[in-house]
Enzyme design. Structure first.
Site, PDB file in Angstrom:
ATOM      1  N   ASP A 460      61.020 -93.546 -44.024  1.00  0.00           N
ATOM      2  CA  ASP A 460      60.147 -92.690 -43.238  1.00  0.00           C
ATOM      3  C   ASP A 460      59.713 -91.541 -44.121  1.00  0.00           C
ATOM      4  O   ASP A 460      60.373 -91.254 -45.101  1.00  0.00           O
ATOM      5  CB  ASP A 460      60.951 -92.068 -42.100  1.00  0.00           C
ATOM      6  CG  ASP A 460      60.908 -92.954 -40.893  1.00  0.00           C
ATOM      7  OD1 ASP A 460      60.296 -94.008 -41.013  1.00  0.00           O
ATOM      8  OD2 ASP A 460      61.477 -92.601 -39.853  1.00  0.00           O
ATOM      9  N   THR A 462      58.665 -88.180 -42.684  1.00  0.00           N
ATOM     10  CA  THR A 462      59.094 -86.907 -42.114  1.00  0.00           C
ATOM     11  C   THR A 462      60.608 -86.803 -42.072  1.00  0.00           C
ATOM     12  O   THR A 462      61.260 -87.660 -41.502  1.00  0.00           O
ATOM     13  CB  THR A 462      58.543 -86.777 -40.694  1.00  0.00           C
ATOM     14  OG1 THR A 462      57.164 -87.107 -40.750  1.00  0.00           O
ATOM     15  CG2 THR A 462      58.720 -85.385 -40.173  1.00  0.00           C
ATOM     16  N   ASP A 783      64.376 -92.776 -37.522  1.00  0.00           N
ATOM     17  CA  ASP A 783      64.998 -91.752 -36.691  1.00  0.00           C
ATOM     18  C   ASP A 783      64.623 -91.909 -35.232  1.00  0.00           C
ATOM     19  O   ASP A 783      65.350 -91.507 -34.362  1.00  0.00           O
ATOM     20  CB  ASP A 783      64.609 -90.355 -37.189  1.00  0.00           C
ATOM     21  CG  ASP A 783      63.103 -90.216 -37.335  1.00  0.00           C
ATOM     22  OD1 ASP A 783      62.385 -91.172 -36.971  1.00  0.00           O
ATOM     23  OD2 ASP A 783      62.625 -89.165 -37.790  1.00  0.00           O
TER      24      ASP A 783
END
Length: 1183
Positions: A460, A462, A783
């Site tokens: 990912d 972020t 996440d």
């Protein structure tokens, strides 16, 4: 405020005594059994409304519980604790019993008992039994015959205790880990009007809990207030559709289910064993698999009267499949419950295979030894000496046979590397413990070893690559593009007002900015980081969002469309107080929200028309420049619904989210973590490709990827958006085609604007691909709740410990406690280290085995007695190996591990370099031992120990042989520290205190055994010069090791590798059923392999002829070289499958290593067996 005051009064009026609550556990349980409409009616009939239930539970829907310990204790007494007791761990005795089940140990025990029994029998004297009984010097020696049997039993006991202790500590460690994971799960509740987080186990019935997107509900509850709440109840019902929850239709929330969308508040109505999850546990007999926490649920299918009650946690594969939102509304077949394991880890597969091969060899050797000894004895005694078999001599003869049998068993014991499972366990357990320090919380043991083989990391953006500390740095408002945050006085009051209101109200009220923890620190961001950046923007404009929220509490929000991955925006509707209709505030990804805008506020704060061409211009002049600076762009907008038009249809989202007026566009910066570029460089050196998968805009993604070093200048790579990616990989029917995907993924580095399904498709596509010579091993970070499927699918799933939702953690293998990409690189290092540790141990262990087996075998055949006695063998094999596994398995990882390419799935455990070392050292050791055995007595000037009678005392000769053997192993243990042919075997040896202490400890023990071991160890004390000679020969190992290293491996063409991995595809589907744990793939391979090999080869030839015959006429398309799987296509058409035989064989795949070709054969279901389905056609076949 009045309710709160009344509530406090009420609390003080009630006197606390048993049965105080206006509702019992049973009432609540009955209520929770009901679903949707029935529940609503029941609540209305019995309690009036949910507030009524709250009153009976003595809780305030707004203020929550008082948190008074007396009150909490009372609730525990009345309604139970939120804890499901786990299954009791196995007791130490149970583990001892399990360790005793080992076949080799059982054989040894039996042999020892027989030996003990016979040693107490004293035959009548006389010479009539031949020379078998003569040669006993004195009575004392004969009396000592029992020692050998006792010593064997004693060593068996030690082995069993060591194994059991190991298992016990492993279990204990695991539980500790599990508890840590559970304590980390916190839940948000309201107590005394304050929003606080408490550990899940402290929830009580009557608590008011806040629930939001991504939560795993820890208890049952009834909804008090909800916004657009959708729940995935598949873990309880097996239905994959998300269930919409609302006060009017279905307010019942169940433990163990996942919040997929929206937010809300609930009153906790049942905890622990009274909750739905708890009730099911009780049905299942209260047992929980020790490897799962109570919250991770269970996969059990109990059939009751023909109804399959299917309970699916996120753990099961089916739950994952059901999450891919594909329009499959077919009747859900209840599959055979899969054994709940990911496919066996790479290492386990290779080890099992190797162990089976070694075991077989050992068995053959030991059988041959016993047969030769017995034949020799019988022929010599009854043939050559021509003695009759006398009745009274039988026990003596039997004693001899038992001795031979014990020698045979010893050979077997030595051949089988008992230390291997131990080495693996120690190595993994040690790594997991150390990885905790490196911020990796390992949930599945084998994940850390798989990580060493990783070839691709899909990360990912972020939070993992960036710091997840978002700040607004640019803004476009009132027709002006500000490169830094403007002063509040340059903005028109109306624009400022509407913008501040929009940001304050249209964000989760749980998101806040708190004062810094320590002086001069940064303010703390709580909740959604993007929303925090917008609130920070409001604060920078010298305004405050809290008063606005206090004025309009969450209950007053008319309708909320929460953010989800398909909407990519969030909207909140307010009913205007003056009755002039409604106002809706929206915010979201700029390219999505701007498409819905028909107006924009100009410099004076008045809406002007905003046409598509204006939009394109704005994208070009504002949004793209922001994105190229690596900023994330968010658009804030609003819309008024006048009262005259009546109330809109809120469910028709497309019409509601339209005709918006754009207030502003902000650019949010999320700085790259300073240590990430270096970590990514390390990955690239280590042969691991890092790919970035993000929901962000492609320009932002590209900018960040360049900063991180994922995109290098001058490289040939692809950056795609989710839409293009899908167009490239799907055919006209919209199905993903592996061939198309294979053209895309090798060059793909950045996938932007991707949906969770894209991530899952990419991971699955890379894992199933056969373009490169080795199967890719994929690690994924995630996440969000929507990352669950991809995390489960990948070989290793990393969830974020801080930003991650419960659902993501549940699906993952490793939790990154600091959300940092560098920790992933540490995990790779540890994974490779585990693999290397085990290879080091194998190199050491197999040298011992080869030498000991050959010595025992030839010695026994030539001198009728193994030069190494059973007890000595056990000492070398069990104790030394156990210690060696400890020493070699705890080597700390070094950076140099990251300088080589990953091993891959099919790379053998024992490389040719290692094979060279094993055989090379074996040659040295055998030469020395045989020289000592047959000429040692002249060299040392001592009596020969060969051909000694049955109970003769230990000889110096054989003691020296044993001692030299052990010394050589000790020094070879130092050689075993390096497996890639490095010269300096002492490098960084001081960094591993365990290794040094083990080597010293073993040395001291050996001195004790030789000098004081006496009869049990068949040793006599040696003089100092004899000792020095033994040590000198041992040190020779180190010099010999240097010599071996000097020989280039590639010259030794005859060396074979051993311990290849099992390909997943080699195991036919029908054999992978429940019995999976018992039958090992490796064993099946061996059994099937031999038969299929010959049948397979004949068939291939016939089939290729058939193929060629049909090629031209039937399937002209197959001429082109593109379709590499042509033979599969043929075999897939039932007409071409030879019906005469059960299974047709086709070549599975050919791998050419530098000097050998393995063709592996796989049966394909033929139509005669009712199969007729096509085999997996994604593999290359080079026919």
């Amino acid at each position: 405020g009045t309710t709160a005051i009344l509530y406090r009064k009420n609390l003080s009026v009630f006197s606390f005594s048993e049965g105080d609550f206006g509702i019992t556990v049973m009432d609540l349980r009955e209520l929770m059994e009901l679903r949707s409409g029935e529940a609503v009616t029941k609540i209305a009939d019995s309690y009036g409304d949910v507030q009524g239930v709250c009153r009976r539970l003595k809780t305030s829907p707004i203020e929550g519980l008082s948190g008074n310990p007396v009150d909490l204790e009372k609730r525990h007494a009345a309604f139970g604790k939120n804890f499901i007791p786990p299954k009791k761990p196995k007791s130490f005795l149970a583990l001892v019993w399990e360790a005793l089940q080992d076949v080799t140990l059982i054989i040894l025990e039996i042999a020892a008992v027989i030996s003990l029994g016979l040693s107490f029998y004293h035959p009548p004297g006389g010479d009539m039994c031949g020379e078998t009984a003569s040669g006993v010097e004195d009575e004392g020696e004969a009396q000592a015959g029992w020692i050998e049997g006792a010593a064997i039993l004693f060593s068996v006991a030690i082995v069993v205790l060591v194994t059991a202790f190991n298992d016990w500590s492993k279990e204990k460690q695991f539980r500790g880990l599990q508890n840590r994971i559970e304590q980390e799960q916190k839940f948000t509740v309201i107590r005394k009007g304050q929003v606080i987080q408490i550990p899940v186990s402290e929830l009580v019935t009557g608590d008011i809990a806040q629930i939001k997107y991504g939560d795993l509900l820890p208890a049952d509850g009834i909804l008090i207030q909800g916004n657009d709440l959708k729940i995935d109840e598949s873990s309880l019902t097996g239905e994959s559709d998300q269930v919409r929850k609302s006060l009017e239709k279905d307010p019942m929330l169940l433990s163990g289910t996942h919040v997929m969308e929206g937010s809300g508040r609930m009153v906790v109505s049942a905890v622990g064993l009274n909750s739905q999850t708890g009730i099911i546990f009780t049905l299942l007999g209260g047992t929980i698999d020790k490897h799962m926490s109570p919250w991770s649920q269970f996969t059990e299918t109990k059939t009751q009267d023909g109804i399959a009650l299917e309970i699916q946690p996120l753990k099961s594969d089916e739950a994952v499949e059901s999450e891919e939102k594909e329009p499959e509304v077919e009747v859900k077949r209840v599959k055979k419950v899969q054994v709940n394991k990911k496919e066996k880890s790479v290492l386990q597969g290779k080890l099992t295979k190797l162990a089976v091969q070694i075991g077989k060899a050992g068995l053959i050797m030991s059988a041959v030894t016993v047969i030769i000894l017995i034949l020799y004895f019988v022929i010599d005694t009854f043939g050559v000496q021509g003695r009759p078999w006398l009745k009274e001599c039988t026990p003596i003869y039997i004693q001899y046979f038992v001795k031979f049998f014990i020698i045979g068993v010893t050979v077997l014991v030595v051949a089988v590397p008992e230390g291997l499972p131990l080495a693996v366990t120690i190595s993994l357990a040690y790594s997991v413990k150390k990885m905790m320090k490196d911020n990796n919380l390992v949930r599945h043991l084998d994940a850390c070893e798989t990580m060493g083989n990783a070839t691709t990391i899909c990360s990912d953006k972020t939070g993992t690559l960036t710091m997840n500390r978002m700040t607004v740095v640019q803004a476009y408002l009132g027709d002006t593009h500000y490169k830094k945050v403007p002063e509040p006085d340059v903005i028109k009051p109306f624009i400022l007002e509407v913008m501040v209101n929009s940001i304050a109200i249209n964000s989760a009220y749980t998101t806040k900015i708190l004062s810094p923890e320590k002086e001069g620190g940064l303010p703390r961001h709580v909740g959604n980081k993007t929303e925090c950046s917008l609130l920070g923007f409001v604060l920078e404009l010298k305004r405050d969002y809290q008063p606005i929220r206090d004025e309009i509490p969450e209950e007053n929000l008319y309708k909320v469309y929460t953010f989800n991955s398909s909407r990519k925006s969030m909207s909140t509707v307010l009913k205007n107080t003056d009755g002039s209709g409604f106002r809706m505030y929206s915010k979201g990804a700029s390219e999505i929200v701007l498409r819905k805008c028909s107006h924009i506020l100009n410099t004076n704060g008045e809406p002007r028309i905003f046409k598509p061409k204006d939009r394109d211009e704005m994208v070009k002049n504002v949004i793209e420049p922001m994105a190229c600076d690596g900023l994330r762009t968010i658009c804030v907008a609003y819309r008024d619904f006048p009262a005259e038009a009546g109330e809109p249809d809120w469910d028709n989202e497309a019409d509601i989210l339209d005709e918006l007026t754009c207030i502003c566009v902000v650019g949010i910066e999320d700085p790259v973590r300073p240590e990430v570029p270096n970590a990514i460089l390390k990955c690239q050196k280590a042969g691991i490709t890092v790919r970035m998968v993000t929901g962000d805009n492609i320009n932002t993604a590209r900018a960040i990827a360049t900063k991180c070093g994922i995109l290098l200048p001058g490289e040939d790579f692809l950056c795609l958006e989710g839409k293009e990616f899908n167009q490239l990989i799907r055919n006209d029917q919209g199905e993903v085609e592996q061939e198309r995907l294979d053209k895309v993924w090798p060059k793909l580095r950045v996938l932007a604007r991707s949906s969770p399904t894209d991530k899952h498709t990419l991971v699955k596509g890379i894992m199933d691909s056969t373009v490169l010579e080795t199967r890719q091993v994929v690690a994924v970070t995630g996440d969000g709740t929507n990352d669950g499927p991809a995390l489960k699918k990948a070989d290793v799933g990393f969830a974020m410990g801080i930003a991650g939702t419960d659902v993501a953690k549940e699906a993952s293998d490793i939790i990154l406690t600091d959300d940092n990409f560098t920790s992933i690189v540490r995990a790779v290092m540890w994974g490779r280290n585990v693999y290397d540790s085990i290879s080091k141990f194998l190199q050491f262990q197999l040298t011992v085995n080869v030498v000991a087996v050959i010595v025992a075998f030839t010695g026994a055949c030539i001198t009728q007695d193994s030069p190494l006695k059973a007890v000595q063998m056990l000492w070398v094999n069990l104790i030394m190996d156990t210690l060696a596994s400890l020493a070699l398995a705890t080597e700390p990882p070094t950076e140099s591990l990251l300088l080589r390419k990953p091993y891959g799935r099919n790379k053998p455990l024992i490389s040719r370099t290692m094979m060279k070392n094993i055989l090379g050292h074996a040659v040295y050791q055998l030469t020395i031992i045989f020289t000592l055995l047959f000429a040692g007595e002249n060299f040392f000037n001592i009596d020969s120990g060969r051909n000694a009678p049955l109970h003769s005392p230990p000889s110096e000769h054989y003691t020296i042989v044993f001692n030299v053997f052990v010394m050589m192993q000790l020094f070879n243990e130092i050689n075993a520290r390096k497996i890639h042919g490095e010269r300096n075997v002492f490098e960084a040896i001081y960094r591993n205190p365990i290794f040094c202490s083990v080597v010293m400890g073993t040395f001291i023990l050996q001195i004790v055994i030789v000098q004081f071991g006496g009869k049990p160890f068949s040793c006599t004390a040696l003089s100092i010069d004899q000792w020095l000679w033994c040590v000198f020969i041992g040190v020779g190992e180190l010099l010999w090791g240097q010599l071996i290293t000097a020989i280039p491996t590639h010259r030794l063409k005859f060396l074979k590798e051993a311990g290849h991995g099992t390909h997943k595809e080699d195991v036919p589907e029908n054999e992978m059923n429940e019995g999976d744990d018992e039958i090992d793939h490796a064993e099946m391979e061996l059994r099937r392999g031999q038969v299929l090999w010959f049948r397979g080869l004949n068939r291939i030839q016939t089939q290729i002829k058939v193929v060629n015959a049909f090629r031209s006429s039937l399937y002209p398309g197959l001429e082109n070289p593109e379709s590499r799987n042509s033979i599969h296509n043929f075999m897939a058409h039932p007409e071409f499958v030879p019906l005469s035989e059960e299974e047709a064989q086709i070549p599975e795949r050919e791998e050419s290593s530098s000097d050998e070709v393995d063709v592996e054969i796989q049966p394909i279901p033929s139509s005669s067996t009712g199969g007729g389905e096509a085999p997996d056609v994604s593999h290359e076949t080079s026919c």
